[in-house]
Structures are given as C-alpha cells and as structure tokens.
Scaffold this motif. Structure first.
Motif, PDB file in Angstrom:
ATOM      1  N   GLY A 139      12.811  -2.927  -6.026  1.00  0.00           N
ATOM      2  CA  GLY A 139      11.954  -1.748  -5.986  1.00  0.00           C
ATOM      3  C   GLY A 139      12.730  -0.451  -6.005  1.00  0.00           C
ATOM      4  O   GLY A 139      12.146   0.623  -5.912  1.00  0.00           O
ATOM      5  N   GLY A 140      14.060  -0.527  -6.109  1.00  0.00           N
ATOM      6  CA  GLY A 140      14.875   0.680  -6.184  1.00  0.00           C
ATOM      7  C   GLY A 140      15.151   1.337  -4.851  1.00  0.00           C
ATOM      8  O   GLY A 140      15.671   2.454  -4.805  1.00  0.00           O
ATOM      9  N   ILE A 141      14.847   0.667  -3.730  1.00  0.00           N
ATOM     10  CA  ILE A 141      15.097   1.237  -2.416  1.00  0.00           C
ATOM     11  C   ILE A 141      16.586   1.101  -2.094  1.00  0.00           C
ATOM     12  O   ILE A 141      17.178   0.035  -2.257  1.00  0.00           O
ATOM     13  CB  ILE A 141      14.259   0.537  -1.318  1.00  0.00           C
ATOM     14  N   LYS A 142      17.184   2.202  -1.616  1.00  0.00           N
ATOM     15  CA  LYS A 142      18.625   2.231  -1.341  1.00  0.00           C
ATOM     16  C   LYS A 142      18.894   2.898  -0.002  1.00  0.00           C
ATOM     17  O   LYS A 142      18.115   3.731   0.458  1.00  0.00           O
ATOM     18  CB  LYS A 142      19.348   3.018  -2.440  1.00  0.00           C
ATOM     19  N   TRP A 143      20.029   2.521   0.587  1.00  0.00           N
ATOM     20  CA  TRP A 143      20.545   3.156   1.794  1.00  0.00           C
ATOM     21  C   TRP A 143      22.036   3.395   1.604  1.00  0.00           C
ATOM     22  O   TRP A 143      22.735   2.578   1.017  1.00  0.00           O
ATOM     23  CB  TRP A 143      20.380   2.245   3.007  1.00  0.00           C
ATOM     24  N   ARG A 144      22.529   4.513   2.143  1.00  0.00           N
ATOM     25  CA  ARG A 144      23.966   4.811   2.136  1.00  0.00           C
ATOM     26  C   ARG A 144      24.331   5.370   3.501  1.00  0.00           C
ATOM     27  O   ARG A 144      23.718   6.326   3.973  1.00  0.00           O
ATOM     28  CB  ARG A 144      24.323   5.853   1.060  1.00  0.00           C
ATOM     29  N   GLY A 145      25.312   4.752   4.145  1.00  0.00           N
ATOM     30  CA  GLY A 145      25.739   5.246   5.443  1.00  0.00           C
ATOM     31  C   GLY A 145      26.630   4.269   6.167  1.00  0.00           C
ATOM     32  O   GLY A 145      27.211   3.371   5.560  1.00  0.00           O
ATOM     33  N   CYS A 146      26.721   4.442   7.482  1.00  0.00           N
ATOM     34  CA  CYS A 146      27.631   3.647   8.302  1.00  0.00           C
ATOM     35  C   CYS A 146      27.052   3.380   9.683  1.00  0.00           C
ATOM     36  O   CYS A 146      26.202   4.130  10.173  1.00  0.00           O
ATOM     37  CB  CYS A 146      28.953   4.392   8.496  1.00  0.00           C
ATOM     38  N   ILE A 147      27.564   2.309  10.305  1.00  0.00           N
ATOM     39  CA  ILE A 147      27.233   1.968  11.682  1.00  0.00           C
ATOM     40  C   ILE A 147      28.334   2.521  12.579  1.00  0.00           C
ATOM     41  O   ILE A 147      29.520   2.282  12.354  1.00  0.00           O
ATOM     42  CB  ILE A 147      27.111   0.446  11.865  1.00  0.00           C
ATOM     43  N   SER A 184       0.800  -1.212   0.000  1.00  0.00           N
ATOM     44  CA  SER A 184       0.000   0.000   0.000  1.00  0.00           C
ATOM     45  C   SER A 184       0.839   1.271   0.000  1.00  0.00           C
ATOM     46  O   SER A 184       0.306   2.365  -0.005  1.00  0.00           O
ATOM     47  CB  SER A 184      -0.932   0.001   1.213  1.00  0.00           C
ATOM     48  N   ALA A 185       2.153   1.136   0.024  1.00  0.00           N
ATOM     49  CA  ALA A 185       3.026   2.314   0.035  1.00  0.00           C
ATOM     50  C   ALA A 185       3.011   2.998  -1.322  1.00  0.00           C
ATOM     51  O   ALA A 185       2.857   2.356  -2.354  1.00  0.00           O
ATOM     52  CB  ALA A 185       4.450   1.893   0.378  1.00  0.00           C
ATOM     53  N   PRO A 186       3.178   4.331  -1.329  1.00  0.00           N
ATOM     54  CA  PRO A 186       3.277   5.039  -2.608  1.00  0.00           C
ATOM     55  C   PRO A 186       4.396   4.436  -3.445  1.00  0.00           C
ATOM     56  O   PRO A 186       5.430   4.063  -2.924  1.00  0.00           O
ATOM     57  CB  PRO A 186       3.612   6.469  -2.184  1.00  0.00           C
ATOM     58  N   SER A 187       4.183   4.326  -4.749  1.00  0.00           N
ATOM     59  CA  SER A 187       5.138   3.616  -5.594  1.00  0.00           C
ATOM     60  C   SER A 187       6.239   4.506  -6.146  1.00  0.00           C
ATOM     61  O   SER A 187       7.200   3.992  -6.712  1.00  0.00           O
ATOM     62  CB  SER A 187       4.396   2.951  -6.757  1.00  0.00           C
ATOM     63  N   THR A 188       6.139   5.807  -6.009  1.00  0.00           N
ATOM     64  CA  THR A 188       7.158   6.696  -6.548  1.00  0.00           C
ATOM     65  C   THR A 188       8.326   6.788  -5.586  1.00  0.00           C
ATOM     66  O   THR A 188       8.168   7.170  -4.432  1.00  0.00           O
ATOM     67  CB  THR A 188       6.585   8.106  -6.791  1.00  0.00           C
ATOM     68  N   VAL A 189       9.486   6.402  -6.059  1.00  0.00           N
ATOM     69  CA  VAL A 189      10.686   6.467  -5.242  1.00  0.00           C
ATOM     70  C   VAL A 189      11.759   7.203  -6.030  1.00  0.00           C
ATOM     71  O   VAL A 189      11.891   7.028  -7.245  1.00  0.00           O
ATOM     72  CB  VAL A 189      11.144   5.046  -4.824  1.00  0.00           C
ATOM     73  N   ALA A 190      12.520   8.054  -5.345  1.00  0.00           N
ATOM     74  CA  ALA A 190      13.611   8.780  -5.988  1.00  0.00           C
ATOM     75  C   ALA A 190      14.646   7.778  -6.489  1.00  0.00           C
ATOM     76  O   ALA A 190      14.817   6.703  -5.910  1.00  0.00           O
ATOM     77  CB  ALA A 190      14.241   9.761  -5.013  1.00  0.00           C
ATOM     78  N   PRO A 191      15.364   8.109  -7.574  1.00  0.00           N
ATOM     79  CA  PRO A 191      16.327   7.155  -8.121  1.00  0.00           C
ATOM     80  C   PRO A 191      17.524   6.885  -7.221  1.00  0.00           C
ATOM     81  O   PRO A 191      18.195   5.874  -7.374  1.00  0.00           O
ATOM     82  CB  PRO A 191      16.763   7.793  -9.438  1.00  0.00           C
ATOM     83  N   ASP A 192      17.812   7.788  -6.289  1.00  0.00           N
ATOM     84  CA  ASP A 192      18.947   7.582  -5.394  1.00  0.00           C
ATOM     85  C   ASP A 192      18.646   8.225  -4.051  1.00  0.00           C
ATOM     86  O   ASP A 192      17.662   8.946  -3.892  1.00  0.00           O
ATOM     87  CB  ASP A 192      20.230   8.166  -5.988  1.00  0.00           C
ATOM     88  N   THR A 246      21.238   7.631   4.854  1.00  0.00           N
ATOM     89  CA  THR A 246      20.200   8.283   4.068  1.00  0.00           C
ATOM     90  C   THR A 246      19.557   7.217   3.189  1.00  0.00           C
ATOM     91  O   THR A 246      20.203   6.239   2.806  1.00  0.00           O
ATOM     92  CB  THR A 246      20.755   9.424   3.192  1.00  0.00           C
ATOM     93  N   THR A 247      18.276   7.399   2.914  1.00  0.00           N
ATOM     94  CA  THR A 247      17.537   6.446   2.087  1.00  0.00           C
ATOM     95  C   THR A 247      16.558   7.206   1.209  1.00  0.00           C
ATOM     96  O   THR A 247      16.171   8.332   1.535  1.00  0.00           O
ATOM     97  CB  THR A 247      16.780   5.413   2.951  1.00  0.00           C
ATOM     98  N   ASN A 248      16.179   6.588   0.097  1.00  0.00           N
ATOM     99  CA  ASN A 248      15.161   7.209  -0.760  1.00  0.00           C
ATOM    100  C   ASN A 248      13.752   6.834  -0.325  1.00  0.00           C
ATOM    101  O   ASN A 248      12.781   7.182  -0.977  1.00  0.00           O
ATOM    102  CB  ASN A 248      15.400   6.889  -2.239  1.00  0.00           C
TER     103      ASN A 248
END
Length: 197
Positions: free
Chosen positions: A84-92, A40-48, A107-109
């Motif tokens: 689905g194009g979902i991405k994360w960039r970062g560190c622990i 049910s989540a909106p389907s529009t996701v930023a490319p990065d 950060t995530t899209n």
C-alpha cells in the motif's frame, strides 16, 4: 535485536496496513500475518515519508533532556515499508542506559485520518502537541495500556510517529504512563522542527 526492540519495531509496522511485516509475530517466527484492517482509511498516501525531520538524528537538547542513547551505541534503525506504499523512517532510542523507556521515533506517510480509520487500534486521546493535531492510541488487544503507547503528530505529508515501550520493570521510568512520556517527547521534538515540517 533484543525481544524488547523487536516488539517496538514490529508493533508500529501494523499501523494502517493490510499486511504485517514478516517475522513480527511471536518473537520473529518468520510468518507474515494479517494486521488490523484499514479498509475504511483514506486511500491517498504520499509517495514518501516527510523528510524535514530525521528520527535517527535528534537534537542534542532533546537527547540530553530525555537521557536518550546513553548505552554507548547508536540508535537502531527501524525503517520499514509495507504493501500500500506505507513507509517509516527512523530509529529506536533507549533511555537511562537501558533502565528507562525505549522510543521508536519515525516519520511516516500515514496521516491522522488513516490511523483513526484503522479498526485494529483504539484511540486513547486526541491532543494538540506543539500546535499540531496528534493522537495517542493502542493496538485494540493491548492489555497494559500504561506500558505501551503510540502517538502520531501531524506533519506535512504524513506524521511523526512515536512508539513508547515502558514496562514496569524499568528502574527509572517504569512507573510513568507511556502516553504521557510520548506527549512530552513529541513536544520537545516538535519545538525543534523547521517551518517546512
């Protein structure tokens, strides 16, 4: 990767996705599993992901205030991408030389509405942090809500995502609520964001 680091890296990978990353179930057994539904989540996701903030290069003022990264090693990368194009960039990051909480700062899209629509998560609180819409939440099957918390705060093109892991056995921070830690740390980070974030 320690079991604690594996847990914090993998839990956030399930947010808003249709497929959980391979190796994240039962301590890295190697099998992929279905994550909470996001139908049910909106389907529009930023490319990065938003690029105006880097979760691996935190401001020194925040590092000092939170005692981050005092283990003598660099923070561990926690980049991820799923269907689905979902991405994360970062560190622990770890705190107090391992005697405090761990924070996966990425950060995530994913957007706030996408997270809110995910039935596999329970929203704890909708808050404003540093003037930005944010929410704290947990996986719906989590049992120790004091020890683990996810927080996403709005950014242009996605969100800042913090996952806090703070078991009671942590000598310095083990009695502190993980969502309060996440809100405090997010506030410190948001205060350093450039206007473009």
């Amino acid at each position: 990767m320690t079991r604690r680091m594996h847990k914090i890296w993998c839990t956030a990978a399930a947010v808003g996705t249709a497929v959980l990353l391979a190796g994240c179930q039962n301590g890295g057994g190697g099998a992929s599993a279905t994550s909470p539904s996001a139908a049910s989540a909106p389907s529009t996701v930023a490319p990065d992901v938003p690029t105006s903030f880097n979760g691996c290069q935190l401001p020194q003022s925040v590092i000092d205030a939170e005692h981050l990264g005092y283990t003598g090693t660099a923070p561990m990368k926690s980049d991820a991408a799923v269907d689905g194009g979902i991405k994360w960039r970062g560190c622990i990051w770890t705190t107090y030389e391992g005697d405090g909480y761990s924070a996966n700062v990425r950060t995530t899209n994913l957007t706030i509405p996408m997270i809110e629509a995910n039935k596999g998560f329970t929203i704890a609180e909708r808050v404003t942090v540093g003037g930005r819409q944010a929410l704290t939440y947990h996986k719906s099957d989590d049992t120790d809500l004091r020890a683990d918390c996810l927080l996403n705060a709005e950014m242009k093109g996605g969100t800042l995502e913090l996952q806090i892991d703070n078991p009671a056995s942590n000598k310095v921070t083990g009695t502190h609520d993980s969502c309060k830690i996440a809100e405090k740390l997010t506030g410190e980070l948001v205060a350093t964001f450039p206007p473009s974030a």
